[in-house]
Design a protein around this motif. Sequence first.
Motif, short mmCIF file in Angstrom:
data_model
loop_
_atom_site.label_atom_id
_atom_site.label_comp_id
_atom_site.label_asym_id
_atom_site.label_seq_id
_atom_site.Cartn_x
_atom_site.Cartn_y
_atom_site.Cartn_z
N THR A 91 0.86 -1.18 0.00
CA THR A 91 0.00 0.00 0.00
C THR A 91 0.89 1.23 0.00
O THR A 91 1.74 1.38 0.88
N ASP A 92 0.69 2.10 -0.98
CA ASP A 92 1.56 3.26 -1.17
C ASP A 92 0.83 4.54 -0.76
O ASP A 92 -0.38 4.65 -0.91
N HIS A 93 1.59 5.51 -0.27
CA HIS A 93 1.04 6.82 0.12
C HIS A 93 1.65 7.88 -0.80
O HIS A 93 2.83 7.82 -1.14
N ILE A 94 0.83 8.85 -1.17
CA ILE A 94 1.27 9.86 -2.12
C ILE A 94 2.47 10.64 -1.61
O ILE A 94 3.30 11.13 -2.38
N GLN A 95 2.61 10.75 -0.28
CA GLN A 95 3.74 11.45 0.31
C GLN A 95 5.05 10.74 0.01
O GLN A 95 6.10 11.38 -0.12
N LYS A 96 5.02 9.42 -0.09
CA LYS A 96 6.24 8.63 -0.29
C LYS A 96 6.49 8.31 -1.77
O LYS A 96 7.62 8.03 -2.17
N PHE A 97 5.43 8.34 -2.54
CA PHE A 97 5.47 7.87 -3.93
C PHE A 97 6.54 8.56 -4.78
O PHE A 97 7.28 7.92 -5.52
N GLY A 98 6.65 9.88 -4.66
CA GLY A 98 7.57 10.63 -5.50
C GLY A 98 9.00 10.16 -5.35
O GLY A 98 9.71 9.95 -6.34
N GLN A 99 9.43 9.97 -4.11
CA GLN A 99 10.80 9.55 -3.87
C GLN A 99 11.02 8.11 -4.32
O GLN A 99 12.05 7.78 -4.93
N PHE A 100 10.04 7.24 -4.06
CA PHE A 100 10.18 5.85 -4.50
C PHE A 100 10.27 5.76 -6.03
O PHE A 100 11.07 4.99 -6.56
N ALA A 101 9.46 6.54 -6.71
CA ALA A 101 9.49 6.52 -8.18
C ALA A 101 10.82 7.04 -8.69
O ALA A 101 11.42 6.49 -9.62
N ASP A 102 11.32 8.10 -8.06
CA ASP A 102 12.58 8.70 -8.46
C ASP A 102 13.75 7.74 -8.25
O ASP A 102 14.70 7.71 -9.04
N LEU A 103 13.67 6.93 -7.20
CA LEU A 103 14.74 5.98 -6.90
C LEU A 103 14.60 4.67 -7.67
O LEU A 103 15.40 3.75 -7.50
N LYS A 104 13.55 4.59 -8.48
CA LYS A 104 13.34 3.45 -9.38
C LYS A 104 13.22 2.12 -8.63
O LYS A 104 13.78 1.10 -9.03
#
Length: 447
Positions: A91-104
Amino acid sequence: MRIRTVVALTGALALSLTAGCAGGGSVGSGSDTVTYWLWDSTQLPAYQACAKGFEQENPGLTVKITQLGWADYWTKLTASFIAGTQPDVFTDHIQKFGQFADLKVLQPLDDLGIDAADYQPGLAANWVGQDGHRYGAPKDWDTVALFYNQKMAASAGLDAEQLNTLSWNPTDGGTFEKAIAHLTVDRNGRRGDEPGFDKNHVRTYGLASGGAGDADGQTTWSPFTGSAGWNYTDKKRWGTEYQYDSKTFQSVVKWYFGLAKKGYLAPYTDYSDGANPANAQVAAGKAATSFDGAWMISTYAGAKGIKVGTAYTPAGPSGERATMMNGLADSITKNAHNKPGAKKWVEYLSSDDCQKTVGSYGIVFPATPDGTDTAVAAYKKKGIDVTAFTKPVADKKDFTTFSYPITNYAADVYALMHPAMQDVYANDAPVGGLDKTNKQINFILGQ
């Protein structure tokens, strides 16, 4: 503050370096098992029911669900990416999503065929990264409303209609501030708007403390900044400049925390996320009202000894009532051990079948309209009216909804805004000091 920022960036760098080389292999997973992590214990039974439905439709596949508390969840998830023990789906949260996507560390989900029209407006778009790829399948959504102790409201001569038609402004607070003042009672029984009110010895505050609000103010000041026409960043999604230096933002924050100086808003020291959150203050009779999210509906409804109602957020200078509309999603990890099974599970999680199952438990609003309708019916069966949460999504004439700020470096934004907002609330620091904080944040985003 600078040290925390450096630590956050260093941690991200370590994650970036290790994520690409860490082998797949979630603990306890296999070719016939899909591992799934979530943090909300109240939703666990609903997703266990979804897992049974999924397994019936996919013979040979088993879903192994792990539930962790909010704080432990993110710590262990980040560690799992580094160690190569990540779950297949989480389960993903929008607050964390950006960094996770950026770190691939997330798997693109473009091949799942997610159609934005199948979900409540805006939910699907929030999970598309800056690279144009989708990294999350819409799961649920929430809005914010005003919870209130019905007995206290009645004693103050305030009925449901009055509480649903409140308005505010940063100059004198409008009818909202008048209501909060009247609901405030000192140890001698005097109300906040009566002569002789003792603001230093309050028995019941008109409004519970939800903390300083940090960078997003979701359940504190955001309904007011939103209805004042302010936006977190220069763009709806993936903004490159925050706007905490805005005079509009600062005037709202100054007024909002000024309620504490007047004795109407519980002081900063009354708040503790773990031991004494806003709902606990209301349940204990220490506060008459609180702003809180839809995920807390069942908690307030279950409070012993009191009956709690809900009302719309107050109308602001923009003429509209505003609430953040946040939404969670399910994401697949880049190094998932069972990627084919993970994709099938996420497809099922985002389907009407699962979302209606989740809705039937009456604990959250699923992302699909049918799932939402099922949840509304389930709440009604429990005797809970959720109109204060659902109408802002359906009525675009008198309500406005806005998203959680979606940008890079969310952890660093938090690290800077957390102490800055605490200083304003707890120490009466000048709101003009947020100009410097905003400049530091935008410097990081410009890297």
